[in-house]
Design a protein around this motif. Structure first.
Motif, short mmCIF file in Angstrom:
data_model
loop_
_atom_site.label_atom_id
_atom_site.label_comp_id
_atom_site.label_asym_id
_atom_site.label_seq_id
_atom_site.Cartn_x
_atom_site.Cartn_y
_atom_site.Cartn_z
N ALA A 203 6.06 17.98 -7.57
CA ALA A 203 4.82 18.75 -7.11
C ALA A 203 4.67 19.38 -5.91
O ALA A 203 5.27 19.02 -5.13
N ALA A 204 3.03 19.83 -6.22
CA ALA A 204 2.55 20.50 -5.09
C ALA A 204 2.24 18.71 -4.23
O ALA A 204 2.14 17.91 -4.33
N PRO A 205 2.78 19.51 -3.21
CA PRO A 205 2.12 18.21 -1.71
C PRO A 205 0.77 17.67 -1.86
O PRO A 205 1.13 16.30 -1.39
N GLN A 206 -0.21 18.63 -2.27
CA GLN A 206 -1.80 17.65 -2.26
C GLN A 206 -1.79 16.78 -3.37
O GLN A 206 -2.01 15.98 -2.59
N ASP A 207 -1.06 17.05 -4.02
CA ASP A 207 -0.65 16.17 -5.27
C ASP A 207 -0.06 14.68 -5.45
O ASP A 207 -1.07 14.15 -5.47
N LEU A 208 0.99 15.24 -4.80
CA LEU A 208 1.99 13.87 -4.44
C LEU A 208 1.64 13.37 -3.72
O LEU A 208 1.59 12.04 -3.62
N PHE A 209 1.36 13.53 -2.61
CA PHE A 209 0.79 12.82 -1.09
C PHE A 209 -0.65 11.93 -2.01
O PHE A 209 -0.70 10.86 -1.41
N ASP A 211 -0.98 10.81 -4.59
CA ASP A 211 -1.03 10.34 -5.70
C ASP A 211 -0.02 8.56 -4.87
O ASP A 211 -0.79 7.59 -5.50
N MET A 212 1.02 9.12 -4.19
CA MET A 212 1.20 8.19 -3.58
C MET A 212 0.45 7.79 -2.22
O MET A 212 0.72 6.09 -2.49
N HIS A 213 -0.36 7.64 -2.27
CA HIS A 213 -1.56 6.93 -1.38
C HIS A 213 -2.73 6.40 -2.05
O HIS A 213 -2.40 5.44 -1.93
N GLN A 214 -3.16 6.86 -3.58
CA GLN A 214 -3.16 5.73 -4.47
C GLN A 214 -2.62 4.51 -4.80
O GLN A 214 -2.77 3.52 -4.81
N ALA A 215 -1.31 4.93 -5.14
CA ALA A 215 -0.66 4.18 -5.67
C ALA A 215 -0.22 2.86 -3.93
O ALA A 215 0.39 1.23 -4.43
N MET A 216 -0.58 3.18 -3.26
CA MET A 216 0.17 2.59 -1.80
C MET A 216 -1.34 1.96 -1.50
O MET A 216 -1.54 1.03 -0.38
N ILE A 217 -2.22 1.92 -1.72
CA ILE A 217 -3.16 1.30 -1.76
C ILE A 217 -3.59 0.06 -2.33
O ILE A 217 -3.17 -0.45 -2.81
N GLY A 218 -3.77 -0.89 -1.13
CA GLY A 218 -3.78 -2.58 -1.22
C GLY A 218 -2.39 -2.91 -0.20
O GLY A 218 -2.70 -4.19 -0.25
N ARG A 237 9.27 23.22 2.65
CA ARG A 237 8.11 23.11 2.78
C ARG A 237 8.25 21.43 2.31
O ARG A 237 8.51 20.96 2.50
N PHE A 238 7.29 21.30 4.54
CA PHE A 238 7.72 20.05 4.43
C PHE A 238 6.36 19.77 4.59
O PHE A 238 5.61 20.57 5.23
N THR A 239 5.93 18.17 4.10
CA THR A 239 5.34 17.53 4.80
C THR A 239 4.63 16.06 4.63
O THR A 239 6.12 15.30 4.66
N GLY A 265 -1.49 5.31 2.09
CA GLY A 265 -2.12 4.64 1.33
C GLY A 265 -3.76 3.64 2.40
O GLY A 265 -4.19 2.38 1.54
N VAL A 266 -3.89 4.37 3.49
CA VAL A 266 -4.77 3.77 4.15
C VAL A 266 -5.71 5.08 4.52
O VAL A 266 -7.02 4.63 4.04
N GLN A 267 -5.34 5.65 5.75
CA GLN A 267 -6.29 6.43 5.75
C GLN A 267 -5.16 8.22 6.43
O GLN A 267 -4.99 7.76 7.28
N TYR A 268 -6.12 9.34 5.76
CA TYR A 268 -5.64 10.44 6.30
C TYR A 268 -5.83 11.47 5.91
O TYR A 268 -6.79 11.30 4.98
N ARG A 269 -6.58 12.39 6.91
CA ARG A 269 -7.61 13.45 6.42
C ARG A 269 -6.47 14.74 5.12
O ARG A 269 -7.57 15.28 4.77
N LYS A 270 -5.28 14.65 5.75
CA LYS A 270 -5.28 15.72 4.75
C LYS A 270 -4.00 16.30 4.80
O LYS A 270 -2.72 15.68 5.87
N ALA A 271 -3.03 16.32 3.58
CA ALA A 271 -1.64 17.22 2.84
C ALA A 271 -1.17 18.11 3.63
O ALA A 271 -1.08 18.52 2.66
N GLN A 272 -1.20 18.29 4.64
CA GLN A 272 -1.44 20.60 4.44
C GLN A 272 0.09 20.39 4.81
O GLN A 272 1.13 20.70 5.94
N PRO A 273 1.11 21.33 4.08
CA PRO A 273 2.28 21.82 4.22
C PRO A 273 2.56 22.52 4.99
O PRO A 273 1.84 23.65 5.17
N PHE A 274 3.53 22.24 5.68
CA PHE A 274 4.18 23.25 6.46
C PHE A 274 5.50 24.90 5.74
O PHE A 274 6.32 23.40 4.96
#
Length: 338
Positions: A203-209, A211-218, A237-239, A265-274
């Motif tokens: 999946a596109a990295p922004q979407d993947l991260f 969804d992972m963020h939401q799953a790891m909250i808590g 493509r690396f993220t 799962g806590v806080q990050y600004r963006k998941a920009q791929p390179f």
């Protein structure tokens, strides 16, 4: 061909005394039988385990066998690595039947190379790493060009690191997660991220991260890195969020892959791929911060040409910090046509 490879802890068998050889043989034979190997194939695994362990005692006085299951193109195999920190030995000479540094019959390594579907080794003055892989029915074309070494702190059954690979006919997606800290809570965070990755590895990295963020909250959250190789465009493509180390190693240059600060799962600004071009034939190496980052494969002449599993084992042997869970994943970037 679609292959999902979920990482698991590497089992470490200490070989310091002749009494430990029998236990190692029984352990690997039982594993092969559990995977459905027939009597003959399981017997090959047992025979090679005995030879590897015996060679550790004869040539290095002590060492370790690292054992794990390893998915192949057509089923799951058994991987056994013999690892020591002795003075090393000459690869070609030791593979020749009749050669011995101890005046013995000297048929060990040559026999090992014939019995295993995959055999490779690396030796220098730091020690030696010998790789064997076995697949049911002696399928020598079943092997996939990756290797991983995953270890928990103090041999805890729970590990805060996890990794996963997805191989398709035109690409590879690789994940490494390091849950904060270690133990059960760190493992829970890491596995929550891996579960999402398994459902959408390309999946596109922004979407993947997200969804992972939401799953790891808590949970404690963790550092996460995803590398997506596209064989058609010859690009990667690396993220990354947090302190997962990653490198691309080609024939002429090494490229460090950039991650962003934060905790999934806590806080990050963006998941920009390179994006990185012209990567086919490169090695991708990803590792958690349980591994020191000061290694350089140029310090190991010829190691870059060895099997990825050998490279992973050498890096873990020489650069594990010993104060956290540690994972190193090595993948040869190449099309995996089914």
């Amino acid at each position: 061909m679609d292959v999902t490879i979920a990482g698991a802890l590497t089992q470490v068998l200490l070989i310091e005394d002749v009494s430990q050889i029998g236990y190692a043989r029984r352990t690997t034979q039982k594993l092969a039988e559990q995977l459905g190997f027939n009597e003959g194939d399981a017997g090959r695994v047992a025979l090679v385990t005995t030879e590897l362990a015996s060679n550790l005692l004869k040539h290095a006085a002590r060492g370790e066998l690292h054992v794990q299951t390893v998915p192949g193109k057509t089923g799951v195999g058994v991987e056994i690595l013999a690892i020591d920190r002795a003075g090393g030995f000459d690869r070609e000479a030791c593979l020749t039947d009749g050669f011995s540094t101890r005046g013995t019959q000297g048929i060990g390594l040559g026999a090992i190379a014939r019995q295993a579907e995959v055999f490779d080794m690396y030796a220098d003055d730091r020690g030696a790493v010998l790789l064997t892989r076995f697949y049911a029915g002696g399928q020598r074309n079943a092997d996939l060009r990756f290797g991983a070494s995953q270890h928990s702190l103090h041999n805890d059954p729970a590990c805060g690191d996890c990794w996963q690979l997805m191989l398709s006919s035109n690409g590879i997606s690789a994940l490494v997660v390091d849950g904060l800290g270690h133990g059960e809570e760190a493992e829970r965070a890491a596995l929550a991220g891996r579960k999402v990755f398994a459902s959408m590895p390309f999946a596109a990295p922004q979407d993947l991260f997200q969804d992972m963020h939401q799953a790891m909250i808590g949970s404690r959250g963790g550092a996460v890195a995803v590398a997506q190789f596209n064989a058609n465009s010859d690009s990667l493509r690396f993220t990354g969020i947090g302190n997962i180390g990653a490198n691309l190693i080609g024939p002429e240059k090494l490229r460090g892959l950039t991650s962003h600060p934060g905790i999934v799962g806590v806080q990050y600004r963006k998941a920009q791929p390179f994006d990185y071009a012209h990567v086919n034939g490169n090695l991708l190496i990803m590792y958690s911060d349980g591994l020191q980052s000061r290694w350089n494969l140029r310090d190991y002449p010829g190691l870059v040409h060895r099997h990825p599993a050998v490279i992973a084992a050498v890096l873990h042997r020489d650069f594990c910090r010993g104060r956290d869970d540690a994972t190193v994943l090595v993948v040869a970037l190449e099309a995996t046509h089914g």
